[in-house]
Design an enzyme around this catalytic site. Sequence first.
Site, PDB file in Angstrom:
ATOM      1  N   GLU A 170       8.963  14.135 -49.212  1.00 24.96           N
ATOM      2  CA  GLU A 170      10.846  14.591 -49.630  1.00 24.96           C
ATOM      3  C   GLU A 170      11.581  14.389 -48.120  1.00 24.96           C
ATOM      4  O   GLU A 170      12.104  13.775 -48.281  1.00 24.96           O
ATOM      5  CB  GLU A 170      10.593  15.748 -50.693  1.00 24.96           C
ATOM      6  CG  GLU A 170      10.392  15.660 -52.309  1.00 24.96           C
ATOM      7  CD  GLU A 170      12.029  14.724 -52.519  1.00 24.96           C
ATOM      8  OE1 GLU A 170      13.047  15.235 -52.713  1.00 24.96           O
ATOM      9  OE2 GLU A 170      11.553  14.387 -53.422  1.00 24.96           O
ATOM     10  N   CYS A 179       7.133  11.974 -65.021  1.00 26.36           N
ATOM     11  CA  CYS A 179       6.633  13.135 -64.428  1.00 26.36           C
ATOM     12  C   CYS A 179       4.573  13.622 -64.501  1.00 26.36           C
ATOM     13  O   CYS A 179       4.621  13.038 -66.003  1.00 26.36           O
ATOM     14  CB  CYS A 179       7.058  14.419 -64.425  1.00 26.36           C
ATOM     15  SG  CYS A 179       6.729  15.402 -63.450  1.00 26.36           S
ATOM     16  N   ASP A 199      12.051  12.251 -64.946  1.00 27.47           N
ATOM     17  CA  ASP A 199      11.208  13.245 -64.066  1.00 27.47           C
ATOM     18  C   ASP A 199      11.666  13.731 -63.421  1.00 27.47           C
ATOM     19  O   ASP A 199      13.162  14.693 -63.958  1.00 27.47           O
ATOM     20  CB  ASP A 199      10.312  11.996 -62.604  1.00 27.47           C
ATOM     21  CG  ASP A 199      10.295  12.393 -62.215  1.00 27.47           C
ATOM     22  OD1 ASP A 199       8.840  12.656 -62.054  1.00 27.47           O
ATOM     23  OD2 ASP A 199      10.205  12.692 -60.435  1.00 27.47           O
ATOM     24  N   SER A 200      10.909  15.101 -62.415  1.00 28.36           N
ATOM     25  CA  SER A 200      11.664  16.401 -62.075  1.00 28.36           C
ATOM     26  C   SER A 200      12.510  15.183 -61.287  1.00 28.36           C
ATOM     27  O   SER A 200      13.286  16.740 -60.571  1.00 28.36           O
ATOM     28  CB  SER A 200      10.212  16.743 -61.136  1.00 28.36           C
ATOM     29  OG  SER A 200       9.507  15.697 -60.811  1.00 28.36           O
TER      30      SER A 200
END
Length: 265
Positions: free
Chosen positions: A157, A78, A15-16
Amino acid sequence: MSFSTSPSPVIGVFDSGLGGLTVVKALACRAPGIPLVYFGDTARFPYGTKSAETIVRYSKENTAFLLKQGAEIIVVACNTASAVALNHLQAAFSVPVYGVIDPAAQKAVEMTKTGRIGVIGTRRTIKSKSYTKAIIGLLPEAQVTAVACPLLVSLIEEGCPSQEAQRLLLREYLRPMKRDCIDTLLLGCTHYPLMEEMIQEEMGADVSIVDPAKTCAALIAPTIPAEKGAASDYRFFASDDASRFKAIGEAFLGMKMGKVLTVSV
Ligand code: DGL
């Protein structure tokens, strides 16, 4: 380090960043005991704002890294990378490569009663039209409302100081969904399921929510011969700040991750 004792193929997930741990969690639930190696590209996060060319290059590098670690099946957790790079990876590598788009589109088509389906995702995911094409491919009469929600990833985030601010932004992004009377909403980004409760509240209880991490795990898990009763054998790598990755990742997964190594791919 090797996975030499397991009869199951090693699953490589990338994933990123941290978001793809949603797929690990869903796989751990459905297929405990499968050996797994995870790479979070935290140094190059986010992918959703990057060009398709750059995401394809990153995805190929991530896949090559996972293969070097012994992965035999690749899962692109992702949504953005699945949307723009999956075909490229399938053409470039000989191992099976799975993405999150098709299983989630399939689920959305199964859930909808009216054919009005909403998709939210990063700018790149929405621009690629991958979800829309996959849904229309399965249900040609479907009406898809696709909306990019670029601010949601950083909000999740970084954390938002006010629930009310978060709700206002979400309401703005979801306005076209209400206008088009969707009955199914596909959360086309690894981070959005973390806001699922608020999204459900905003859309109302009648709208079905599809989480691609869960639908991808549901598709893959039955195809993996897992050893009954085997302990989970997971290894984690990140391209930057492994300690933050470990701290957040352990809290999210509810399990110890062991040593998380910082690597460049
Ligand atoms: N993992 C990405 C996705 O699912 C979200 C964050 C990013 O933009 O990299 O699209």
